[in-house]
Design an enzyme around this catalytic site. Structure first.
Site, PDB file in Angstrom:
ATOM      1  CE1 TYR A  53      -3.208  -2.492  -0.348  1.00 12.95           C
ATOM      2  CE2 TYR A  53      -4.159  -2.639   3.006  1.00 12.95           C
ATOM      3  CZ  TYR A  53      -4.061  -3.103   1.467  1.00 12.95           C
ATOM      4  OH  TYR A  53      -4.632  -3.726   1.260  1.00 12.95           O
ATOM      5  CB  SER A 233     -13.976  -4.484  -1.478  1.00 13.55           C
ATOM      6  OG  SER A 233     -14.452  -3.088  -2.157  1.00 13.55           O
ATOM      7  CG  LEU A 235     -18.805   1.252   1.506  1.00 14.82           C
ATOM      8  CD1 LEU A 235     -18.374   2.548   2.150  1.00 14.82           C
ATOM      9  CD2 LEU A 235     -20.037   0.997   1.479  1.00 14.82           C
ATOM     10  N   GLY A 238     -16.569   1.808  -3.489  1.00 16.17           N
ATOM     11  CA  GLY A 238     -17.736   2.894  -3.348  1.00 16.17           C
ATOM     12  C   GLY A 238     -18.520   3.527  -4.507  1.00 16.17           C
ATOM     13  CG  LEU A 240     -22.357  -1.670  -3.276  1.00 16.84           C
ATOM     14  CD1 LEU A 240     -21.935  -2.447  -2.112  1.00 16.84           C
ATOM     15  CD2 LEU A 240     -23.565  -2.022  -4.454  1.00 16.84           C
ATOM     16  CE  LYS A 243     -17.659   7.380  -4.658  1.00 12.72           C
ATOM     17  NZ  LYS A 243     -16.537   8.382  -3.827  1.00 12.72           N
TER      18      LYS A 243
END
Length: 346
Positions: A53, A233, A235, A238, A240, A243
């Site tokens: 990361y 993960s 979401l 993102g 879910l 947006k």
């Protein structure tokens, strides 16, 4: 916030884990420290990171996430208050990690642990995870096992033996796997029992409304073997949150990173599922984010849900969703969509 045991280990973790893969790319060091402070204020004691990361992975930023966490640990003096998890990268094309020779053998694992300890400014790691398997296995959007893709791999017994030595020295307290299959979990357990080696305490796999693949075999395997699921993960990058349903060009991971990096989240079926779940949430007086996270938080087989955010406002919303209770009617609505659009984000 309550704490639960992680597998058969002596680690006690909160049902929410702070994911940190934005630290060093989408978040500055100061922002990372603010998120860590806020998470602890809200009762979260579990932090997850990885040697590769932040994302998306680049030679210029690799290791920055661990460095930001390390500088916070040194500044805050709260090392004893957190359960710190990190991961060793498996085989990949990332030439900047040990010159691309990063496999799950003793040499690589020892080197990875030592460099992570230096970046994290600590002398032990609570949970050390294998980021993905050494062997051929369908992961990161691959749906089916392909025997034609077989390759040389480090035997699981050898990997466990290397981890066992690090557990003996006190540099690792517990071990886990990530992006694993039911066969893989069973084989890790088998080899640990056959050879008296450390037993995996956790599996970190993708799980969200558009990817419930864990429920097809891993749920029973991990239940019977006492391996805790850390759901990542939740979401779907993102999707879910709804947006991208409202504005497909909105600033976010799926628009600022190349579409070739995580194409599974851009599949038309994933976008349609996101639209359907967002509409279902609205019909029940919830935001799409609340529905998606409350789903993970409420599943019996999810020990801890890994949440990530690029702002404190997002982090607050994600944590607050823990208090949302899903009605039987809403769960039925989720399952109805799932039966029509099954695991498009797998």
């Amino acid at each position: 916030m309550k704490k639960i045991p992680l597998g058969a280990s002596d680690l006690l973790v909160t049902p929410i884990c702070l994911g940190t893969m934005t630290f060093g790319e989408q978040n500055t060091e100061a922002e990372a420290h603010s998120q860590l402070d806020y998470a602890l204020e809200r009762g979260i004691n579990f932090i997850d990171t990885a040697e590769m990361y932040p994302v998306m992975p680049r030679a210029q930023t690799q290791g920055e996430t661990e460095r930001h966490i390390g500088s916070w640990l040194k500044k805050s003096g709260k090392r004893s208050e957190v359960v710190l998890a990190t991961k060793v990268a498996g085989p990949s094309g990332m030439k900047w990690i040990r010159e691309g020779r990063n496999n799950l053998d003793a040499t690589n694992i020892r080197a990875a642990v030592e460099t992570s300890l230096q970046r994290l400014q600590t002398d032990y790691i609570d949970l050390y995870q294998l980021h993905w398997p050494s062997r051929n296995v369908p992961i990161f959007g691959q749906i089916a096992f392909d025997p034609q893709a077989e390759r040389a791999a480090v035997p699981i017994e050898e990997t466990l033996a290397a981890l066992g030595e690090l557990v003996k020295t006190g540099k690792i307290r517990a071990i886990g796997v990530s992006n694993e299959s039911a066969w893989g979990v069973a084989e890790f357990i088998k080899q640990s029992e056959l050879h008296g080696l450390p037993r995996i305490a956790a599996i970190q796999n993708c799980y969200h409304l558009a990817n419930r693949h864990y429920e097809t075999a891993l749920d029973e395997t991990c239940f019977r073997e006492n391996v805790s699921l850390l759901a990542y993960s939740p979401l779907a990058f993102g999707q879910l949150t709804g947006k991208y349903v409202r504005d497909p060009g909105v600033h976010g991971r799926l628009t600022i990173f190349p579409p070739t990096w995580s194409p599974r989240y851009l599949r038309p079926a994933v976008q349609e599922a996101a639209r359907r779940y967002a509409a279902l949430a609205e019909a029940h007086g919830l935001s799409a984010t609340q529905l998606a996270l409350a789903w993970c938080y409420s599943r019996w087989f999810v020990a801890s849900t890994i949440i990530g955010a690029t702002s404190l406002a997002q982090l607050k919303e994600n944590i607050d969703a823990y208090e949302v209770k899903l009605s039987d009617e809403l769960v039925a609505g989720v399952n109805a969509i799932h039966h029509e659009i099954t695991n498009p984000g797998q």
